[in-house]
Structures are given as structure tokens and as C-alpha cells.
Design an enzyme around this catalytic site. Structure first.
Site, PDB file in Angstrom:
ATOM      1  N   HIS A  19       5.530   1.323   5.704  1.00 51.98           N
ATOM      2  CA  HIS A  19       6.049   1.472   6.393  1.00 51.98           C
ATOM      3  C   HIS A  19       5.634   1.965   7.966  1.00 51.98           C
ATOM      4  CE1 HIS A  19      11.025   2.101   8.802  1.00 51.98           C
ATOM      5  NE2 HIS A  19       9.652   2.257   9.626  1.00 51.98           N
ATOM      6  N   HIS A  21       0.789   9.543  12.672  1.00 53.48           N
ATOM      7  CA  HIS A  21       0.788  10.959  12.404  1.00 53.48           C
ATOM      8  C   HIS A  21       0.285  11.815  13.669  1.00 53.48           C
ATOM      9  CE1 HIS A  21       0.447  10.491   7.760  1.00 53.48           C
ATOM     10  NE2 HIS A  21       0.496  10.135   8.282  1.00 53.48           N
ATOM     11  N   HIS A  25       3.317   4.436  10.837  1.00 52.69           N
ATOM     12  CA  HIS A  25       3.838   5.975  11.272  1.00 52.69           C
ATOM     13  C   HIS A  25       2.452   6.690  11.645  1.00 52.69           C
ATOM     14  CE1 HIS A  25       3.364   5.896   6.745  1.00 52.69           C
ATOM     15  NE2 HIS A  25       1.840   7.510   7.404  1.00 52.69           N
ATOM     16  N   GLY A  38      -5.794   4.868   3.558  1.00 50.48           N
ATOM     17  CA  GLY A  38      -5.259   6.383   3.247  1.00 50.48           C
ATOM     18  C   GLY A  38      -4.252   5.930   3.272  1.00 50.48           C
ATOM     19  N   ASP A  81       6.340  16.481   8.781  1.00 53.15           N
ATOM     20  CA  ASP A  81       5.671  15.623   7.350  1.00 53.15           C
ATOM     21  C   ASP A  81       6.723  16.822   6.150  1.00 53.15           C
ATOM     22  OD1 ASP A  81       3.744  13.397   6.624  1.00 53.15           O
ATOM     23  OD2 ASP A  81       3.574  14.922   5.356  1.00 53.15           O
ATOM     24  N   CYS A  96      13.087   3.573   5.684  1.00 60.68           N
ATOM     25  CA  CYS A  96      14.514   3.239   6.407  1.00 60.68           C
ATOM     26  C   CYS A  96      15.138   4.090   5.503  1.00 60.68           C
ATOM     27  CB  CYS A  96      14.117   1.992   5.612  1.00 60.68           C
ATOM     28  SG  CYS A  96      13.195   1.003   6.392  1.00 60.68           S
ATOM     29  N   ASN A 105      -3.071   5.420   9.986  1.00 61.31           N
ATOM     30  CA  ASN A 105      -3.681   4.952   8.461  1.00 61.31           C
ATOM     31  C   ASN A 105      -3.734   3.806   8.373  1.00 61.31           C
ATOM     32  OD1 ASN A 105      -4.816   7.973   8.318  1.00 61.31           O
ATOM     33  ND2 ASN A 105      -2.880   8.527   6.687  1.00 61.31           N
ATOM     34  N   CYS A 164      12.211   1.404   0.688  1.00 69.01           N
ATOM     35  CA  CYS A 164      12.049   1.760   1.458  1.00 69.01           C
ATOM     36  C   CYS A 164      11.783   3.201   2.390  1.00 69.01           C
ATOM     37  CB  CYS A 164      11.200   1.572   2.847  1.00 69.01           C
ATOM     38  SG  CYS A 164      10.631   2.017   3.981  1.00 69.01           S
ATOM     39  N   HIS A 209      11.282  -2.344   9.568  1.00 69.74           N
ATOM     40  CA  HIS A 209      10.230  -1.867   9.276  1.00 69.74           C
ATOM     41  C   HIS A 209       9.521  -2.661   9.722  1.00 69.74           C
ATOM     42  CE1 HIS A 209       9.361  -0.831   5.027  1.00 69.74           C
ATOM     43  NE2 HIS A 209       8.336  -2.698   5.135  1.00 69.74           N
TER      44      HIS A 209
HETATM   45  P1  5GP Z   1       0.213   8.261   5.027  1.00 68.74           P
HETATM   46  O1  5GP Z   1      -1.040   8.710   3.717  1.00 68.74           O
HETATM   47  O2  5GP Z   1       1.115   6.626   3.973  1.00 68.74           O
HETATM   48  O3  5GP Z   1      -0.062   7.096   6.284  1.00 68.74           O
HETATM   49  O4  5GP Z   1       1.255   9.554   5.184  1.00 68.74           O
HETATM   50  C1  5GP Z   1       2.456   9.457   4.350  1.00 68.74           C
HETATM   51  C2  5GP Z   1       3.074  10.598   4.407  1.00 68.74           C
HETATM   52  O5  5GP Z   1       4.521  10.845   4.296  1.00 68.74           O
HETATM   53  C3  5GP Z   1       2.387  11.936   3.614  1.00 68.74           C
HETATM   54  O6  5GP Z   1       1.584  12.404   5.107  1.00 68.74           O
HETATM   55  C4  5GP Z   1       3.057  12.304   2.893  1.00 68.74           C
HETATM   56  O7  5GP Z   1       3.396  13.600   3.213  1.00 68.74           O
HETATM   57  C5  5GP Z   1       4.776  12.016   3.934  1.00 68.74           C
HETATM   58  N1  5GP Z   1       5.510  11.778   3.282  1.00 68.74           N
HETATM   59  C6  5GP Z   1       5.927  10.994   2.231  1.00 68.74           C
HETATM   60  N2  5GP Z   1       7.361  11.741   1.492  1.00 68.74           N
HETATM   61  C7  5GP Z   1       8.276  11.759   2.243  1.00 68.74           C
HETATM   62  C8  5GP Z   1       9.336  12.210   2.792  1.00 68.74           C
HETATM   63  O8  5GP Z   1      10.105  11.733   1.870  1.00 68.74           O
HETATM   64  N3  5GP Z   1      10.003  13.622   3.963  1.00 68.74           N
HETATM   65  C9  5GP Z   1       8.318  13.040   4.576  1.00 68.74           C
HETATM   66  N4  5GP Z   1       9.095  14.164   5.447  1.00 68.74           N
HETATM   67  N5  5GP Z   1       7.826  13.378   4.814  1.00 68.74           N
HETATM   68  C10 5GP Z   1       7.545  12.291   3.510  1.00 68.74           C
HETATM   69 ZN    ZN Z   2      10.651   0.835   5.912  1.00 73.86          ZN
END
Ligand code: 5GP
Ligand code: ZN
Length: 105
Positions: free
Chosen positions: A96, A100, A98, A91, A29, A6, A85, A3, A45
Site C-alpha cells: 500500500h 517514509h 507509503h 525494499g 513507523d 487500509c 520503496n 491490507c 489503496h
Molecule cells: P516498506 O518496506 O514496505 O517500504 O515499509 C513498510 C514499513 O511499515 C516498515 O518500515 C515497517 O516497519 C512498517 N510497518 C509494518 N507494519 C506496520 C504496522 O502494523 N504499523 C506501523 N505503524 N508500521 C508498520
Molecule cells: Zn491498503
């Protein structure tokens, strides 16, 4: 566990950290969709808001209060968006939990 969040929490992958506490971290991000785009992430996690349990209430509160603190510290607390999301149809790509934090508009 395979992950990415993680791994970031465990410092096995790099990230541009803006906050680290006992239970929650925040980092920029990698692909920002706002002038300021920060992800606020519990170290524990949990794959999705869908699967939060009663015992996670304090942790989720900590995530939201951390976002609020960052917005104030970085002086964009006049207005910002907080987004979870949930599920692929909502989306969610990273499984994991999070939050935004989108600001600086
Ligand atoms: P989700 O669509 O799952 O709500 O958002 C995932 C977010 O994580 C996206 O905005 C994407 O740009 C960001 N993201 C994905 N992989 C990484 C990473 O390795 N590092 C960072 N800093 N952000 C990431
Ligand atoms: Zn995780």
C-alpha cells in the site's frame, strides 16, 4: 481487504497517528530506522508507486506536501529524507503506497 495500512486508515488496527486529513494519514513507523520515522499514507489503496495512475497525481502531491508540513511542525525541517520503496527489489514490504519521512538526525 487484508491490507494493514487500509485497516489502520479505517481504525480497525491501532497506530500512533501524527496527522489525519481527508485523503492522507500519517503515523509513526512501528520499527523506526531514524530518530523520527513517520509513514505518510494515502487512504486510497494503491499497491505501489509502480501502479500509480494519471488520476493519482494530486493525491501523490498531497502525500509529499503532508510530509513537508509534518517536518516543519515537528521542527526537523532543516533536513530529512523522503523515501518510496518500490517493489520487492526496492525494499517494499507493505503493498500500500507509503512515503517514509525520516528525520531528527
Ligand atoms: P516498506 O518496506 O514496505 O517500504 O515499509 C513498510 C514499513 O511499515 C516498515 O518500515 C515497517 O516497519 C512498517 N510497518 C509494518 N507494519 C506496520 C504496522 O502494523 N504499523 C506501523 N505503524 N508500521 C508498520
Ligand atoms: Zn491498503
Amino acid at each position: 481487504m487484508n491490507c494493514i495500512f487500509c485497516q489502520i486508515a479505517n481504525k480497525e488496527q491501532p497506530a500512533d497517528f501524527v496527522y489525519e486529513g481527508d485523503k492522507v494519514i500519517a503515523f509513526k513507523d512501528i520499527k523506526p530506522s531514524a530518530p523520527v520515522h513517520i509513514l505518510v499514507v494515502p487512504k486510497k489503496h494503491i499497491d505501489s508507486v509502480k501502479n500509480l495512475e494519471e488520476g493519482d497525481r494530486d493525491l501523490v502531491s498531497e502525500v509529499i506536501f503532508t510530509a513537508k508540513k509534518i517536518a516543519k511542525e515537528q521542527k526537523f525541517d532543516e533536513g530529512y529524507k523522503l523515501v518510496f520503496n518500490v517493489g520487492r527489489k526496492g525494499g517494499q514490504i507493505i503493498d500500500h503506497v507509503h512515503l517514509h519521512l525520516l528525520g531528527g538526525f
